[in-house]
Design a protein around this motif. Structure first.
Motif, PDB file in Angstrom:
ATOM      1  N   GLU A  74       1.162  -1.110  -0.105  1.00 52.63           N
ATOM      2  CA  GLU A  74       0.208   0.136  -0.181  1.00 52.63           C
ATOM      3  C   GLU A  74       0.634   1.289  -0.076  1.00 52.63           C
ATOM      4  O   GLU A  74       0.147   2.299  -0.638  1.00 52.63           O
ATOM      5  N   SER A  75       1.743   1.153   0.445  1.00 46.77           N
ATOM      6  CA  SER A  75       2.644   1.977   0.650  1.00 46.77           C
ATOM      7  C   SER A  75       3.526   2.575  -0.251  1.00 46.77           C
ATOM      8  O   SER A  75       3.815   3.625  -0.644  1.00 46.77           O
ATOM      9  N   PHE A  76       3.617   1.458  -1.765  1.00 47.94           N
ATOM     10  CA  PHE A  76       4.507   1.412  -2.674  1.00 47.94           C
ATOM     11  C   PHE A  76       2.996   2.109  -3.612  1.00 47.94           C
ATOM     12  O   PHE A  76       3.256   2.250  -4.776  1.00 47.94           O
ATOM     13  N   LYS A  77       1.679   1.950  -4.004  1.00 50.86           N
ATOM     14  CA  LYS A  77       1.116   2.554  -4.351  1.00 50.86           C
ATOM     15  C   LYS A  77       0.837   4.218  -4.904  1.00 50.86           C
ATOM     16  O   LYS A  77       1.095   4.995  -3.829  1.00 50.86           O
ATOM     17  N   ILE A  78       1.038   4.788  -5.477  1.00 48.34           N
ATOM     18  CA  ILE A  78       1.583   6.484  -5.434  1.00 48.34           C
ATOM     19  C   ILE A  78      -0.268   6.866  -5.585  1.00 48.34           C
ATOM     20  O   ILE A  78      -0.828   6.150  -7.076  1.00 48.34           O
ATOM     21  N   ASP A  79       0.077   7.546  -4.959  1.00 56.06           N
ATOM     22  CA  ASP A  79      -1.470   8.440  -4.835  1.00 56.06           C
ATOM     23  C   ASP A  79      -1.115   9.739  -5.475  1.00 56.06           C
ATOM     24  O   ASP A  79      -0.433  10.523  -5.548  1.00 56.06           O
ATOM     25  N   ALA A  80      -2.093  10.173  -6.362  1.00 59.13           N
ATOM     26  CA  ALA A  80      -1.514  10.515  -7.899  1.00 59.13           C
ATOM     27  C   ALA A  80      -3.536  11.623  -7.754  1.00 59.13           C
ATOM     28  O   ALA A  80      -4.563  10.769  -6.821  1.00 59.13           O
ATOM     29  N   PRO A  81      -3.381  12.761  -7.281  1.00 55.03           N
ATOM     30  CA  PRO A  81      -4.377  13.694  -8.040  1.00 55.03           C
ATOM     31  C   PRO A  81      -5.339  13.365  -9.038  1.00 55.03           C
ATOM     32  O   PRO A  81      -4.874  12.821 -10.461  1.00 55.03           O
ATOM     33  N   ALA A  82      -6.644  13.562  -9.425  1.00 55.71           N
ATOM     34  CA  ALA A  82      -7.671  13.174  -9.897  1.00 55.71           C
ATOM     35  C   ALA A  82      -7.290  13.426 -11.538  1.00 55.71           C
ATOM     36  O   ALA A  82      -6.658  15.004 -11.396  1.00 55.71           O
ATOM     37  N   GLY A  83      -7.346  13.374 -12.510  1.00 57.56           N
ATOM     38  CA  GLY A  83      -7.507  13.385 -13.640  1.00 57.56           C
ATOM     39  C   GLY A  83      -6.031  12.875 -14.210  1.00 57.56           C
ATOM     40  O   GLY A  83      -5.337  13.186 -15.420  1.00 57.56           O
ATOM     41  N   THR A  84      -5.621  12.108 -13.356  1.00 52.62           N
ATOM     42  CA  THR A  84      -3.927  11.416 -13.746  1.00 52.62           C
ATOM     43  C   THR A  84      -3.981  11.547 -15.074  1.00 52.62           C
ATOM     44  O   THR A  84      -4.891   9.294 -14.209  1.00 52.62           O
ATOM     45  N   SER A  85      -3.420  11.159 -16.011  1.00 53.92           N
ATOM     46  CA  SER A  85      -3.411  10.110 -16.874  1.00 53.92           C
ATOM     47  C   SER A  85      -2.653   8.904 -17.177  1.00 53.92           C
ATOM     48  O   SER A  85      -1.923   9.017 -15.792  1.00 53.92           O
ATOM     49  N   ASP A  86      -3.044   8.057 -18.043  1.00 60.53           N
ATOM     50  CA  ASP A  86      -2.677   6.493 -18.107  1.00 60.53           C
ATOM     51  C   ASP A  86      -1.016   6.977 -17.869  1.00 60.53           C
ATOM     52  O   ASP A  86      -0.073   5.944 -17.774  1.00 60.53           O
ATOM     53  N   LYS A  87      -0.748   7.262 -19.377  1.00 54.94           N
ATOM     54  CA  LYS A  87       0.569   7.865 -19.234  1.00 54.94           C
ATOM     55  C   LYS A  87       1.409   8.558 -17.829  1.00 54.94           C
ATOM     56  O   LYS A  87       2.969   7.725 -17.624  1.00 54.94           O
TER      57      LYS A  87
END
Length: 148
Positions: A30-43
């Motif tokens: 879970e700590s390796f899962k990258i928390d990204a802002p909404a709207g972050t593209s797959d790329k």
């Protein structure tokens, strides 16, 4: 009185077990899962994941020797700090933050922040660089370019 002493030992033992478990659970998937802002593209997520994987390869000490000492860890994707965008040509920035146990070991009790992007990683603490096997720069960021 014997009952109270026994109960105290059980409570103390239970506390030690909890502390040991908390320290060993600090670096989870879970700590390796990258928390990204909404709207972050797959790329963008793929680029961030690639940079984080390269960082883990280039900082083996944190993820092997010291992994059991990590109490908390998290990974986040965000806009790069302006000076890092300019100086290192970063379009994005992944931050990995790990807090080490107060156990008397190397960098005990420190919260270590690592920032990475497409071409390398950096840290602002000498101790964080040393955990990764590099000599830290005490005057400015320690920057490590990814090997090709």
């Amino acid at each position: 009185m014997k009952c109270i002493n026994y109960l105290g030992a059980v409570v103390l033992l239970g506390t030690n077990i909890s502390v040991a478990m908390a320290a060993s659970e600090g670096m989870t998937q879970e700590s390796f899962k990258i928390d990204a802002p909404a709207g972050t593209s797959d790329k963008q997520m793929q680029q961030a994941t690639d940079a984080f994987e390269r960082f883990k390869d280039e900082c083996p000490g944190l993820f092997t020797t010291h992994s059991e000492r990590v109490e908390t860890a998290k990974t986040e994707l965000w806009e790069p700090m302006p000076y890092r965008a300019d100086e290192y040509d970063w379009e994005y920035e992944v931050r990995f933050q790990a807090t080490l146990a107060e156990d008397g070991g190397e960098a005990a009790g420190h919260t270590l922040d690592y920032y990475m992007s497409n071409n390398g990683w950096l840290t602002q603490k000498v101790q964080a660089a040393e955990i990764c096997g590099h000599v830290g720069n005490s005057d400015r960021d320690t920057y490590v370019q990814f090997e090709s």
